[in-house]
Write a protein that holds these residues in place. Structure first.
Motif, PDB file in Angstrom:
ATOM      1  N   LEU A   1       0.833  -1.188   0.000  1.00  0.00           N
ATOM      2  CA  LEU A   1       0.000   0.000   0.000  1.00  0.00           C
ATOM      3  C   LEU A   1       0.874   1.247   0.000  1.00  0.00           C
ATOM      4  CD1 LEU A   1      -2.688  -1.087   2.628  1.00  0.00           C
ATOM      5  CD2 LEU A   1      -2.796  -1.247   0.153  1.00  0.00           C
ATOM      6  N   PHE A   2       0.526   2.199  -0.877  1.00  0.00           N
ATOM      7  CA  PHE A   2       1.252   3.461  -1.006  1.00  0.00           C
ATOM      8  C   PHE A   2       2.736   3.252  -1.292  1.00  0.00           C
ATOM      9  CE2 PHE A   2      -2.324   4.766   1.828  1.00  0.00           C
ATOM     10  CZ  PHE A   2      -2.964   5.567   0.910  1.00  0.00           C
ATOM     11  N   ALA A   3       3.060   2.329  -2.210  1.00  0.00           N
ATOM     12  CA  ALA A   3       4.461   2.136  -2.601  1.00  0.00           C
ATOM     13  C   ALA A   3       4.987   3.389  -3.289  1.00  0.00           C
ATOM     14  CB  ALA A   3       4.591   0.934  -3.525  1.00  0.00           C
ATOM     15  N   THR A   4       4.108   4.107  -4.000  1.00  0.00           N
ATOM     16  CA  THR A   4       4.493   5.338  -4.682  1.00  0.00           C
ATOM     17  C   THR A   4       3.757   6.504  -4.045  1.00  0.00           C
ATOM     18  OG1 THR A   4       4.700   4.126  -6.744  1.00  0.00           O
ATOM     19  CG2 THR A   4       4.593   6.514  -6.915  1.00  0.00           C
ATOM     20  N   LEU A   5       4.493   7.564  -3.748  1.00  0.00           N
ATOM     21  CA  LEU A   5       3.857   8.735  -3.150  1.00  0.00           C
ATOM     22  C   LEU A   5       4.085   9.981  -3.990  1.00  0.00           C
ATOM     23  CD1 LEU A   5       2.340  10.169  -0.927  1.00  0.00           C
ATOM     24  CD2 LEU A   5       4.440  10.270   0.402  1.00  0.00           C
ATOM     25  N   ASP A   6       5.336  10.260  -4.310  1.00  0.00           N
ATOM     26  CA  ASP A   6       5.637  11.474  -5.064  1.00  0.00           C
ATOM     27  C   ASP A   6       5.228  11.321  -6.530  1.00  0.00           C
ATOM     28  OD1 ASP A   6       6.924  13.053  -2.979  1.00  0.00           O
ATOM     29  OD2 ASP A   6       8.427  11.459  -3.009  1.00  0.00           O
ATOM     30  N   PRO A   7       4.617  12.352  -7.116  1.00  0.00           N
ATOM     31  CA  PRO A   7       4.153  12.269  -8.503  1.00  0.00           C
ATOM     32  C   PRO A   7       5.321  12.189  -9.484  1.00  0.00           C
ATOM     33  CG  PRO A   7       3.975  14.515  -7.710  1.00  0.00           C
ATOM     34  CD  PRO A   7       4.379  13.683  -6.532  1.00  0.00           C
ATOM     35  N   THR A   8       5.111  11.509 -10.595  1.00  0.00           N
ATOM     36  CA  THR A   8       6.150  11.339 -11.608  1.00  0.00           C
ATOM     37  C   THR A   8       5.555  11.602 -12.981  1.00  0.00           C
ATOM     38  OG1 THR A   8       7.052   9.568 -10.232  1.00  0.00           O
ATOM     39  CG2 THR A   8       7.937   9.781 -12.443  1.00  0.00           C
ATOM     40  N   LEU A   9       6.293  12.292 -13.831  1.00  0.00           N
ATOM     41  CA  LEU A   9       5.879  12.562 -15.209  1.00  0.00           C
ATOM     42  C   LEU A   9       6.894  11.954 -16.168  1.00  0.00           C
ATOM     43  CD1 LEU A   9       4.735  16.289 -15.029  1.00  0.00           C
ATOM     44  CD2 LEU A   9       3.313  14.424 -15.838  1.00  0.00           C
ATOM     45  N   ARG A  10       6.405  11.244 -17.185  1.00  0.00           N
ATOM     46  CA  ARG A  10       7.267  10.675 -18.218  1.00  0.00           C
ATOM     47  C   ARG A  10       6.576  10.830 -19.571  1.00  0.00           C
ATOM     48  NH1 ARG A  10      10.141  10.461 -14.449  1.00  0.00           N
ATOM     49  NH2 ARG A  10      11.525   8.811 -13.694  1.00  0.00           N
ATOM     50  N   ALA A  11       7.383  10.822 -20.630  1.00  0.00           N
ATOM     51  CA  ALA A  11       6.836  10.904 -21.986  1.00  0.00           C
ATOM     52  C   ALA A  11       6.189   9.577 -22.363  1.00  0.00           C
ATOM     53  CB  ALA A  11       7.932  11.251 -22.972  1.00  0.00           C
ATOM     54  N   LEU A  12       5.051   9.670 -23.015  1.00  0.00           N
ATOM     55  CA  LEU A  12       4.307   8.497 -23.471  1.00  0.00           C
ATOM     56  C   LEU A  12       4.230   8.546 -24.996  1.00  0.00           C
ATOM     57  CD1 LEU A  12       2.388   6.048 -22.829  1.00  0.00           C
ATOM     58  CD2 LEU A  12       0.518   7.704 -22.803  1.00  0.00           C
ATOM     59  N   THR A  13       4.711   7.491 -25.651  1.00  0.00           N
ATOM     60  CA  THR A  13       4.673   7.430 -27.117  1.00  0.00           C
ATOM     61  C   THR A  13       3.392   6.727 -27.555  1.00  0.00           C
ATOM     62  OG1 THR A  13       7.088   7.337 -27.221  1.00  0.00           O
ATOM     63  CG2 THR A  13       5.871   6.672 -29.188  1.00  0.00           C
ATOM     64  N   LEU A  14       2.623   7.398 -28.408  1.00  0.00           N
ATOM     65  CA  LEU A  14       1.341   6.857 -28.877  1.00  0.00           C
ATOM     66  C   LEU A  14       1.553   6.053 -30.167  1.00  0.00           C
ATOM     67  CD1 LEU A  14      -0.741  10.062 -28.139  1.00  0.00           C
ATOM     68  CD2 LEU A  14      -0.698   7.950 -26.800  1.00  0.00           C
ATOM     69  N   PRO A  15       0.575   5.218 -30.544  1.00  0.00           N
ATOM     70  CA  PRO A  15       0.753   4.309 -31.689  1.00  0.00           C
ATOM     71  C   PRO A  15       1.202   4.970 -32.985  1.00  0.00           C
ATOM     72  CG  PRO A  15      -1.204   3.689 -30.459  1.00  0.00           C
ATOM     73  CD  PRO A  15      -0.704   4.959 -29.841  1.00  0.00           C
ATOM     74  N   HIS A  16       0.719   6.201 -33.273  1.00  0.00           N
ATOM     75  CA  HIS A  16       1.085   6.865 -34.518  1.00  0.00           C
ATOM     76  C   HIS A  16       2.263   7.810 -34.349  1.00  0.00           C
ATOM     77  CE1 HIS A  16      -2.951   5.458 -35.740  1.00  0.00           C
ATOM     78  NE2 HIS A  16      -2.383   5.385 -36.928  1.00  0.00           N
ATOM     79  N   GLY A  17       3.021   7.647 -33.263  1.00  0.00           N
ATOM     80  CA  GLY A  17       4.220   8.442 -33.070  1.00  0.00           C
ATOM     81  C   GLY A  17       4.019   9.713 -32.276  1.00  0.00           C
ATOM     82  N   GLY A  18       2.763  10.035 -31.945  1.00  0.00           N
ATOM     83  CA  GLY A  18       2.497  11.226 -31.145  1.00  0.00           C
ATOM     84  C   GLY A  18       3.006  11.056 -29.727  1.00  0.00           C
ATOM     85  N   LYS A  19       3.101  12.180 -29.021  1.00  0.00           N
ATOM     86  CA  LYS A  19       3.608  12.157 -27.658  1.00  0.00           C
ATOM     87  C   LYS A  19       2.562  12.716 -26.702  1.00  0.00           C
ATOM     88  CE  LYS A  19       7.950  10.878 -28.545  1.00  0.00           C
ATOM     89  NZ  LYS A  19       8.584   9.680 -27.991  1.00  0.00           N
TER      90      LYS A  19
END
Length: 460
Positions: free
Chosen positions: A256-274
């Protein structure tokens, strides 16, 4: 440990061995649900299983390395103003705590300060309620400065009403000279003043955090990146799914609550969009209001998200109740959990089902309304992730415009601008010109139309 139902003349507990550090007794003082009662009749109310609730409370205690001596359910018919539970239950729990030689009793409920103090006197042990326990976990897990500030603010607001006369020096020396001065500031008053000063300082620092986050969001809005936020009950598998989608290595554990601090990462979509994918703190039933308020700066990522993935542990016995709890927190944040244009429900951990059970689950998902689909995935194996990415792209595309244009192949600056500021779907070279199909935000639509003579895309 198998939870025991401690109701009336239940079997007396076994004797405990030598005292251990962090040894605790977990008590679930849950109200009995009367047949035909208001709770049972309410369509929106999901009754949680008592044993599942107690198991979750024990999991919270284990999350800060406490040793569970025993975990019991203590059904109650009504909440008592003085001690939350009845006198008979207090005596039984006191006898159990003494026989187990525990240092701490965790009550899986929200206790008023007076109830907590009275229970500590009767049980002859430290008492911690659900709110205090969650605050302890958050205090240990916060890694960033922002997370630490938010946790400390919530903890001080919680502590402020629980200051007790624990000292013999309740008054400082008299003010003035000799016997003429009146009584000085009491220790409790001094502590309250110090806490209030610290709270004011923390609130000021968090305002700076919010201002910084607004700048970051403004920066992201200047490029064609949209935000996708993960929300869900704690331990639903959000961080594992986050790692699967972004190939990141955020801590993910069966805890429970293994992650607390927020994290942002880039996500690559199927047609190459981000897009930007945000992993947020997990929700939980009866999430302390102090935490919802303190973590508002973090949760603003959810408020601003274009698409919200509500990740559910569909294999959990209390999955429906957990969904109800998450929906309640979303409403607290001003988000409509029924907004199908923005929220995608993700049924995670399907790898825990055998083939027959999985087929049944697929049939249940297929019968859902078309505008409220459920995406079945396994964050561990990756099953269903491609379909989820396609669904995310489709939702984001609904808020964008698709345009066709033709650009001189020698116009390197223009081509570069399009790649930076739009999602290039197709790009074909014909007679020294690139025929392109791009997808852009409404904020950049007029720029593309005017600069590149773009026209609305018409599918063949």
């Amino acid at each position: 440990m198998e939870p025991r139902n401690f109701d009336g003349d239940a079997d007396r507990p076994r004797s405990a061995g030598a005292k251990q550090t962090g040894r605790v007794l977990v008590v679930g003082p849950y109200l009995r649900v009367r047949a035909g009662g208001a709770d049972a009749q309410s369509e929106s109310h999901v009754v949680r299983d008592a044993e599942a609730r107690l198991d979750e409370a024990a999991g919270l205690a284990r999350a800060i390395d406490l040793v569970i001596a025993d975990a019991i359910i203590a059904p109650i018919s009504q909440i008592r103003p003085a001690t939350y539970i009845g006198k008979g239950k207090v005596e039984e729990i006191a006898a159990l705590a003494k026989s187990l030689d525990v240092e701490l009793v965790v009550m899986d409920c929200a206790l008023a300060p007076i109830q907590q103090r009275n229970l500590e006197k009767e049980l002859h042990a430290k008492v911690l309620d659900r709110t205090g326990l969650i605050l302890e976990i958050f205090g240990r897990r916060a890694k960033t400065k922002e997370g630490s500030l938010q946790v400390e603010l919530a903890h001080l607001n919680y502590q402020r009403s629980r200051l007790v006369r624990s000292w013999t020096h309740l008054e400082r020396q008299r003010g003035g000279f000799g016997f003429m001065g009146g009584p000085g500031e009491t220790q409790i008053e001094a502590d309250r003043r110090l806490i209030q000063e610290r709270i004011s300082k923390l609130e000021s620092e968090l305002k700076k955090v919010q201002a910084t986050r607004r700048l970051h969001r403004a920066g992201r809005q200047r490029v064609p990146y949209r935000v996708v936020a993960l929300v869900g009950y704690t331990n639903a598998g959000k961080s594992t799914l986050f790692n699967r989608l972004t190939r990141a290595d955020v801590q993910a554990a069966d805890m429970l609550f293994a992650t607390l601090d927020p994290t942002l990462r880039a996500l690559t979509l199927p047609h190459g969009g981000k897009a930007m994918l945000s992993d947020t703190v997990g929700f939980i039933s009866n999430l302390p209001t102090q935490l919802v308020a303190a973590f508002r700066a973090t949760l603003e990522e959810v408020l601003e998200a274009d698409v919200i993935l509500h990740v559910r542990d569909i294999s959990h016995e209390d999955a429906e109740a957990q969904q109800s709890d998450v929906d309640a927190v979303l409403r607290q944040l001003g988000i409509n959990p029924d907004d199908s244009g923005r929220i995608i429900e993700v049924w995670n951990k399907i790898d825990r089902y055998d083939a027959e059970q999985r087929e049944e689950l697929l049939n249940i998902a297929a019968r859902r309304p078309e505008d409220h689909p459920a995406m079945l995935v396994s964050a561990v194996s990756g099953e269903g992730v491609d379909a989820l990415l396609a669904a995310i792209e489709e939702r984001l595309a609904a808020k964008r415009t698709t345009l066709d244009l033709s650009i001189d192949a020698a116009d390197g600056a223009g081509i570069s601008w399009l790649h930076r500021n739009s999602e290039v779907l197709t790009k074909e070279l014909h007679d020294g010109r690139f025929d392109m199909t791009v997808r852009v935000d409404e904020t950049k639509r007029d720029i593309v139309v005017n600069r590149f003579d773009a026209v609305p895309h018409h599918a063949a």
